[in-house]
Write a protein that holds these residues in place. Structure first.
Motif, PDB file in Angstrom:
ATOM      1  N   ASN A 107       0.824  -1.204   0.000  1.00 24.62           N
ATOM      2  CA  ASN A 107       0.000   0.000   0.000  1.00 24.62           C
ATOM      3  C   ASN A 107       0.859   1.256   0.000  1.00 24.62           C
ATOM      4  OD1 ASN A 107      -2.407  -1.528   0.169  1.00 24.62           O
ATOM      5  ND2 ASN A 107      -2.165  -1.715   2.386  1.00 24.62           N
ATOM      6  N   ARG A 108       0.324   2.320  -0.534  1.00 28.77           N
ATOM      7  CA  ARG A 108       0.993   3.611  -0.503  1.00 28.77           C
ATOM      8  C   ARG A 108      -0.059   4.717  -0.429  1.00 28.77           C
ATOM      9  NH1 ARG A 108       2.123   1.524  -5.907  1.00 28.77           N
ATOM     10  NH2 ARG A 108       1.125   2.812  -7.511  1.00 28.77           N
ATOM     11  N   HIS A 109       0.397   5.948  -0.309  1.00 32.03           N
ATOM     12  CA  HIS A 109      -0.527   7.073  -0.234  1.00 32.03           C
ATOM     13  C   HIS A 109      -1.288   7.218  -1.550  1.00 32.03           C
ATOM     14  CE1 HIS A 109       1.128   8.431   3.577  1.00 32.03           C
ATOM     15  NE2 HIS A 109       2.341   8.355   3.072  1.00 32.03           N
ATOM     16  N   LYS A 110      -2.489   7.743  -1.454  1.00 33.37           N
ATOM     17  CA  LYS A 110      -3.288   7.960  -2.670  1.00 33.37           C
ATOM     18  C   LYS A 110      -2.829   9.198  -3.435  1.00 33.37           C
ATOM     19  CE  LYS A 110      -7.507   5.576  -1.169  1.00 33.37           C
ATOM     20  NZ  LYS A 110      -6.886   4.894  -0.027  1.00 33.37           N
ATOM     21  N   GLN A 111      -2.213  10.142  -2.741  1.00 30.90           N
ATOM     22  CA  GLN A 111      -1.719  11.360  -3.389  1.00 30.90           C
ATOM     23  C   GLN A 111      -0.199  11.424  -3.324  1.00 30.90           C
ATOM     24  OE1 GLN A 111      -4.134  11.783  -0.746  1.00 30.90           O
ATOM     25  NE2 GLN A 111      -5.786  11.564  -2.257  1.00 30.90           N
ATOM     26  N   ASP A 112       0.381  12.177  -4.275  1.00 35.09           N
ATOM     27  CA  ASP A 112       1.817  12.413  -4.255  1.00 35.09           C
ATOM     28  C   ASP A 112       2.198  13.157  -2.979  1.00 35.09           C
ATOM     29  OD1 ASP A 112       1.895  11.260  -6.716  1.00 35.09           O
ATOM     30  OD2 ASP A 112       2.389  13.082  -7.831  1.00 35.09           O
ATOM     31  N   GLN A 113       3.338  12.784  -2.401  1.00 35.89           N
ATOM     32  CA  GLN A 113       3.870  13.461  -1.220  1.00 35.89           C
ATOM     33  C   GLN A 113       4.945  14.447  -1.666  1.00 35.89           C
ATOM     34  OE1 GLN A 113       2.421  12.350   1.994  1.00 35.89           O
ATOM     35  NE2 GLN A 113       1.129  11.688   0.280  1.00 35.89           N
ATOM     36  N   LYS A 114       4.872  15.651  -1.187  1.00 33.58           N
ATOM     37  CA  LYS A 114       5.831  16.679  -1.593  1.00 33.58           C
ATOM     38  C   LYS A 114       7.125  16.536  -0.791  1.00 33.58           C
ATOM     39  CE  LYS A 114       2.437  20.029  -3.207  1.00 33.58           C
ATOM     40  NZ  LYS A 114       1.944  21.423  -3.137  1.00 33.58           N
TER      41      LYS A 114
END
Length: 395
Positions: A107-114
């Motif tokens: 699993n990973r985040h649904k949005q890009d991480q800055k």
């Protein structure tokens, strides 16, 4: 233990290393760029090309597989000002909140991480690396601040004064693997073209001053920075969860790698030291040596032993592979070894040859005894803090 292999000598702190690990170590001894001796830490076990728990120095050479596929995999630890034994229901709440806030496994985040590290890496590229596919950075951006799987974990622990600590283990996720596999293929092709005879093709290398060698070093450092930031972000989340739940703050923090290569001075020469599943233990340097689930972990201080290239173990080290552990370990024995520790249980394996069996691949019985490992490296590190696990979240 010291022994003379074909090539340079081998120095081992590992009791009864497995045959495959010894074969891989002896291949390192015969490598054309190997320097002075090869060192095996007490947690040594077979890896890919080079043993995990191995330390090797090379002259003007960098070996992707001697760093490993999880570039920058390492440890984080933070000490709180909370003392006492949290109630079990409190530990359950903490682990459930961690699980809901930090993606694990695939699993990973649904949005890009800055993160500014992405921008600075792209700005400094002179040309697009071959490993940088269409979705590579998108996956990396969504993976920043995630735990991953395998032996990666987040633990709540206490020291001998009942002070609460947080410890976590994670790396560069898919980014490091992509970089490592791409550069190994290029190194192997280059060595074959140049007619270089290797003791194992898994140990293909670049000259560090060549264009391809400098490209690997650049990409390795990108993955190292990603892995360090990945641990920092997760640690910040866990510290906030504990702060909200226990009302504590944190007094000190450590964040270290155990899969990397660095240019260092040893035995009068400037060489590239590769630590694959090994931790730097320069004199006075703080480090982290985790046990397995259910066993103690340690905060240590390096003694700067030159015979280990100022290194120590990165953990307990496996005594059996994950599939073997799932076949051999008994559920009742595994449960007994985790008695009193809050954990998420052992999920059912969904792929491989063990469909439907319990996943005991990270159970304590799959690992060496951490106290035996620590005793074997008393000349490499000094123990500062012994930590007992209270609760664990597994990847």
């Amino acid at each position: 233990m010291s022994r003379k292999a074909s090539g340079i000598p081998l120095r081992s702190w590992c009791q009864d290393p497995e045959d495959l690990a010894m074969e891989q170590a002896e291949n390192l001894c015969r490598h054309p760029r190997a320097f002075h001796h090869i060192a095996l830490m007490p947690d040594c076990h077979p890896g890919y090309g080079m043993p995990i728990g191995g330390v090797a120095a090379f002259r003007n050479a960098i070996i992707p597989n001697a760093v490993g596929v999880d570039i920058g995999c390492g440890m984080g630890a933070a000490m709180s000002d909370f003392t006492g034994q949290p109630e079990r229901k409190t530990l359950v709440k903490i682990t459930e909140t961690i699980t809901s806030c930090i993606p694990a496994g695939f699993n990973r985040h649904k949005q890009d991480q800055k993160w500014e590290g992405f921008d600075s890496f792209l700005e400094n590229l002179s040309g697009k690396p071959g490993w940088l596919g269409k979705d590579t950075l998108s996956i990396a951006r969504q993976s920043l601040g995630t735990l991953g799987g395998g032996n990666h974990f987040i633990e709540i622990q206490k020291d001998g004064e009942d002070r609460i600590w947080v410890m976590l283990h994670s790396g560069s996720r898919n980014l490091g693997k992509t970089i490592a596999e791409y550069h190994h293929r290029k190194a192997l092709a280059e060595n074959r073209k140049d007619g270089i005879v290797l003791p194992s093709e898994d140990l293909a290398f670049f000259d560090t001053d060549s264009a391809r060698g400098m490209a690997y070093i650049r990409d390795m450092h990108f993955a190292l920075n990603f892995a360090k930031e990945n641990r920092r972000r997760m640690m910040d989340i866990v510290k906030k969860i504990l702060g909200d739940t226990l009302g504590c703050s944190f007094l000190q923090e450590i964040n270290i790698h155990h899969n990397y290569a660095a240019e260092e001075n040893h035995f009068g020469c400037r060489v590239w030291v590769h630590r694959k599943g090994a931790t730097s233990a320069q004199k006075g340097e703080k480090g982290i040596i985790p046990g397995s689930m259910g066993s103690p972990s340690y905060i240590v201080e390096g003694l700067g032993n030159p015979e280990s290239f100022c290194s120590c173990s990165h953990g307990a080290g496996r005594v059996m592979g994950r599939n073997e552990a799932c076949r051999k370990l008994d559920a009742a024995a595994v449960a007994a070894s985790m008695k009193g520790i809050v954990h998420g249980g052992f999920p059912t394996m969904k792929k491989g040859n063990l469909r439907g069996k319990q996943d005991f691949g990270e159970a304590p019985g799959a690992y060496k005894d951490i106290d035996t490992v620590m005793a074997a490296q008393a000349d490499l590190v000094k123990i500062l803090v012994k930590l007992q696990p209270l609760a664990v979240v597994k990847g």
